[in-house]
Structures are given as structure tokens and as C-alpha cells.
Enzyme design. Structure first.
Site, PDB file in Angstrom:
ATOM      1  CB  ALA A 183      -0.847   0.275   1.480  1.00 44.11           C
ATOM      2  CB  ALA A 184       2.837   2.866   2.600  1.00 44.86           C
ATOM      3  CB  SER A 241      -0.656  -2.525  -5.295  1.00 47.53           C
ATOM      4  OG  SER A 241      -0.045  -1.907  -5.830  1.00 47.53           O
ATOM      5  CB  CYS A 300      -8.116  -4.779   5.346  1.00 46.48           C
ATOM      6  SG  CYS A 300      -6.615  -4.017   5.884  1.00 46.48           S
ATOM      7  NE  ARG A 307      -0.093   4.266 -13.304  1.00 43.97           N
ATOM      8  CZ  ARG A 307      -0.163   4.728 -12.578  1.00 43.97           C
ATOM      9  NH1 ARG A 307       0.895   4.520 -11.542  1.00 43.97           N
ATOM     10  NH2 ARG A 307      -0.553   5.979 -12.692  1.00 43.97           N
ATOM     11  CB  VAL A 338      15.838  -4.431   0.463  1.00 46.40           C
ATOM     12  CG1 VAL A 338      17.000  -2.751   1.094  1.00 46.40           C
ATOM     13  CG2 VAL A 338      15.408  -3.155  -1.107  1.00 46.40           C
ATOM     14  CG  ASP A 341       1.077  -1.570   8.573  1.00 47.36           C
ATOM     15  OD1 ASP A 341       0.239  -0.669   8.534  1.00 47.36           O
ATOM     16  OD2 ASP A 341       0.585  -2.954   8.655  1.00 47.36           O
ATOM     17  CD1 TRP A 351     -33.468  13.614  20.537  1.00 41.63           C
ATOM     18  CD2 TRP A 351     -30.950  14.139  21.128  1.00 41.63           C
ATOM     19  NE1 TRP A 351     -33.716  14.767  20.679  1.00 41.63           N
ATOM     20  CE2 TRP A 351     -31.967  15.150  20.394  1.00 41.63           C
ATOM     21  CE3 TRP A 351     -29.879  14.539  20.592  1.00 41.63           C
ATOM     22  CZ2 TRP A 351     -31.637  16.424  20.873  1.00 41.63           C
ATOM     23  CZ3 TRP A 351     -29.848  15.321  20.963  1.00 41.63           C
ATOM     24  CH2 TRP A 351     -30.245  16.972  20.851  1.00 41.63           C
TER      25      TRP A 351
END
Length: 457
Positions: free
Chosen positions: A12-13, A42, A46, A73, A83, A288, A439
Site C-alpha cells: 500500500a504505502a 498492492s 485487511c 506505468r 532489500v 505500518d 436522536w
């Protein structure tokens, strides 16, 4: 002059950062090289419990963008490549091809560290036995499914009762397993206060899930062929044909630590508002593996969620690409469910408020998801914390059935805005009998909290 961006981590990140940077700068200006040690990029970690449980039909549905799509892309995504070292002064990383076994240094002008988290896996006897599974990656999910298919027995033990633990308990229950959940705490879902966790415990028992509190696992017992046969605590043994570990995660920052990058009290990387690693002009981190600012307490905390990871990636990619963006912090919002029971929290628990020295009042209200007379109205419990002196909202927890969990978003917005509980009572929320009582339950709690603040002087 053409620069090179190196990204460590293909989920993700990392890939959000790479994709956003590519939108802002073409290949002639910015070369992007990304390394991912796993088989997938990607994807939604979850969603793994819902894939295992059968709500999501195929693994492919959890993948947002394949390596081939990233490469199309002009992002050089190198899969199955880990790494192993970051040379900060030399501006280079050492990567190992896990298939070929070869190692190569790659230089960078800009670096993104998005190494994610690793599951807690205590060094217990038998913890690595066949039939014992974590569920952090798609590879983990596939291994668990393969194990379930190959195992004739129908007894499952889940170790841990946090988000992953309760979600995996539901998944295994849906697959027809007899499920036992062992956890160390007083109640399941330690992200809630114990009084709210007690509601979760009661509901899980009602669903047929055996939930054992204060259970410290001491070892995994094995049988024929070395496969798991039971989980042992100091008090008892629990037969198991499969074991799922759901004890939470910690930041995967071993690379960062070895490279001398700054880490916080929770072991996560420390960044500024632009997600730049503190003290390093050309290194960013997100997802994370980082700690973030808690907007309610004002302290750094560790909150590993996909929502944050994607936002971090967008911020990083914008800054790497020459634009400007910031990530101001979080209020700690999270939702989950166990079958039809919905759980939600945002802001501080009582424990959190005490730790930062806040004096507070609490209220708990019982209400319904719809007008009480409307068909399908379901009960829900809302707990609210407010600062005693100012009436500032500090936190909200909700446990209930259909329509309960997403109501926490009202509180998340109020927390972000720094609202008082009295100010919340005037919120202009939508109302119609099929959707809410006149309410809303959150506003009922705000009214009660306002009265508690006044009574406290």
C-alpha cells in the site's frame, strides 16, 4: 537531470508513493525502482480473513494492481527481491534476488522505506509446526487455505483476540470449524475498554466461539508427523487441527535500525509532517513501519492500518514528485466485526487518557440503530469519554449489530475538529426512521457526557 527513486516494499504505502510520484513526473525526469520480497503487490491484507472465510471468492479480488500493471506505468517493480541493507551515506541499497540468490547494489537519489509490519510470533516450543499459521500476507492466507483443505479435523484455535484474532475466528466459524480463542487479557478486543470488551466476549460465546480470557499460551503440542495437535496454557490443553496466530504486529524496521534511521518508543520510524524521515532530506517512510502523531493525546503512537498506509503513500509521492502534502496525524479510528456483531472505536480509551494525565468523565448509553418502532432496529452500546475540565471529546467506543460500526465516523470527525461534547449535541445529522432514532445514539451519548461534565464542575 534524471533522478532515481527507490522504494522498499511493494504494497500500500510503497506503491501508492511510487504511483503518485509517477503521476507528477514522467520517466524522463524520474526513474522508479521498487523492491518487493513477496509474490504479490498492492493487495488488501485487511481482506484476508474474508477470503479465508469465503466472503471473498478469490485471491485475485484482493489485488488492486499487479506487478505488470505497475511496470506498464514505467515503475520497475522487482518481485521476490528483498532489500537486505541500506547504505545511507552512499545512497544505495543492497537487494537479494530470492529466486536466483544474487545480490546487487542499487543507488538512489530519493528513498522510500515502506517495509510494513511483521506478526508477533513468540519463541514458543512448536510455534513453527505444520498447521500453525500467521495471516499477514497473501502468501500466508494461501498457506492457511491450503492447510485447511488438507486437514480432515475441524478444530481450530486462534491465539489472540485483537482485530485479526476475532476476524479469523469468524472466518473459521464460517468454514464449519469448532473455534476456540485464547487471549491474555481480561476481555477480548484490548483496543476497547474492558466493560465494552465484555459485550464482545458475551456475543462471541453466543455465536458458538469459545473465548478463554487470561490464557497465556506456553507451547504448541505436536503429534503424528510433527503437525500441531493442541495448544497448551498453564491451565489446560486445547485440541487443535489448525492454529491461527492473531497476536498483533510490530513495525518491520530491522533495516532502518541497522541503517541508523530514527525510531520511536514503539519501534516505528519517526517522520515529519511530510512523511520525511527525521534528519534525512531524501528519505521518506510510510505505512505500518512508522509511528504517527495522535491528535487527541499529542503523543506518537503505532497504528498499523491500510487507510493510513495509502494516505502516507499519497503524501510521500506528492513530495517526491515536487508537489507538497502533509499527513497531520490520526485519532485512532478502527472498525471490525465478528459475524453480525460490529465493533468500533476512535480516540482514547480510559487507559490511554490516564497514561497522558487527562482527567475525564465517561458515559455509556444503550440505543438502537433505527427508530425503535421501525423493523430491524438493532441494539447498540455507545461509550464516550470527555475531558473533565473542558468537555473536549476524548474517545468513543461502539458495540452493536447492523448500522453500529460506521457511526464511529461521527466521533472521528468531531475528534479531528477538537469539538466538545456539548458542541456535538448540535450536529445536524441525517434522520429518518429507517436509518436512526430521532436522536442518534452518538448524540445521545454526547448529551449525557455534557451533563456529566457539568456535574463534575
Amino acid at each position: 537531470m534524471r533522478q532515481r527513486l527507490v522504494v522498499i516494499g511493494g504494497d500500500a504505502a510503497g506503491m501508492s508513493a511510487a504511483s503518485q510520484a509517477r503521476r507528477l513526473k514522467g520517466p524522463e525526469e524520474l526513474e522508479i525502482v521498487a523492491f518487493e520480497r513477496g509474490h504479490f503487490s498492492s493487495y488488501s491484507a485487511c481482506g484476508i480473513p474474508y477470503w479465508v472465510g469465503g466472503d471473498v471468492a478469490t485471491r485475485a479480488e484482493l489485488i488492486a494492481r499487479s506487478p505488470e500493471e505497475h511496470r506498464a506505468r514505467a515503475i520497475d517493480l522487482r518481485m521476490r527481491t528483498e532489500v537486505t541493507a541500506i547504505d545511507v551515506p552512499g545512497r544505495r541499497v543492497l537487494a537479494r534476488d530470492l529466486e536466483a540468490g544474487t545480490e546487487t547494489w542499487t543507488g538512489f537519489d530519493k528513498l522510500v522505506v515502506a517495509t510494513g509490519a511483521r506478526p508477533k510470533r513468540p519463541a514458543l516450543p512448536g510455534i513453527d509446526a505444520p498447521g500453525v499459521h500467521g495471516v499477514q500476507t497473501l502468501d500466508d492466507g494461501q498457506a492457511l487455505l491450503d492447510s485447511l483443505e488438507a486437514t480432515p479435523g475441524r478444530r481450530a484455535v486462534v491465539v489472540g483476540a485483537g482485530y485479526i484474532g476475532v476476524e479469523m475466528a469468524e472466518a473459521l466459524l464460517n468454514r464449519g470449524y469448532e473455534v476456540t480463542v485464547l487471549h491474555r487479557g481480561e476481555q477480548p478486543m484490548a483496543t476497547l475498554d474492558p466493560d465494552m470488551g465484555r459485550l464482545v466476549h458475551r456475543a462471541m460465546d453466543g455465536l458458538g466461539i469459545t473465548t478463554v480470557a487470561s490464557a497465556e499460551v506456553t507451547k504448541i503440542l505436536t503429534g503424528e508427523g510433527g503437525r500441531v495437535r493442541a495448544v497448551a496454557t498453564d491451565e489446560a490443553e486445547y485440541p487443535a487441527d489448525v492454529v491461527v496466530l492473531g497476536m498483533g504486529v510490530v513495525p518491520e524496521t530491522s533495516l532502518a535500525r541497522a541503517a541508523g534511521l530514527p525510531l520511536g518508543a514503539h519501534g516505528g520510524l519517526l517522520t515529519d509532517l511530510a512523511m520525511r524521515v527525521r534528519g534525512h532530506e531524501n528519505i521518506w517512510a510510510g505505512g505500518d513501519c512508522v509511528e504517527v502523531l495522535d491528535l487527541v493525546s499529542g503523543r506518537e503512537r503505532y497504528v498499523p492500518l491500510g487507510t493510513h498506509a495509502n494516505k502516507h503513500g499519497q503524501v510521500i509521492g506528492s513530495n517526491v514528485g515536487g508537489d507538497y502534502a502533509t499527513f497531520p496525524g490520526v485519532v485512532g479510528t478502527a472498525v471490525s466485526k465478528v459475524c453480525d456483531l460490529e465493533l468500533a472505536r476512535t480516540g482514547l480509551r480510559e487507559k490511554d487518557a490516564r497514561e497522558v494525565g487527562l482527567r475525564y468523565v465517561t458515559v455509556t448509553v444503550e440505543s438502537t440503530s433505527r427508530a425503535g418502532y421501525y423493523p430491524g432496529a438493532a441494539a447498540m452500546t455507545v461509550k464516550m469519554l470527555a475531558e473533565r475540565r473542558t468537555g473536549r471529546l476524548l474517545g468513543v467506543q461502539i458495540v452493536g449489530r447492523e448500522g453500529a460500526a460506521k457511526r464511529v465516523d461521527i466521533a472521528a470527525v468531531a475528534l479531528t475538529a477538537g469539538m466538545t461534547v456539548e458542541r456535538m449535541t448540535a450536529l445536524d445529522l441525517g434522520y429518518a426512521p429507517p436509518f436512526s432514532p430521532v436522536w442518534d445514539p452518538v448524540l445521545i451519548a454526547a448529551r449525557k457526557a455534557t451533563a456529566a461534565v457539568r456535574a463534575a464542575g
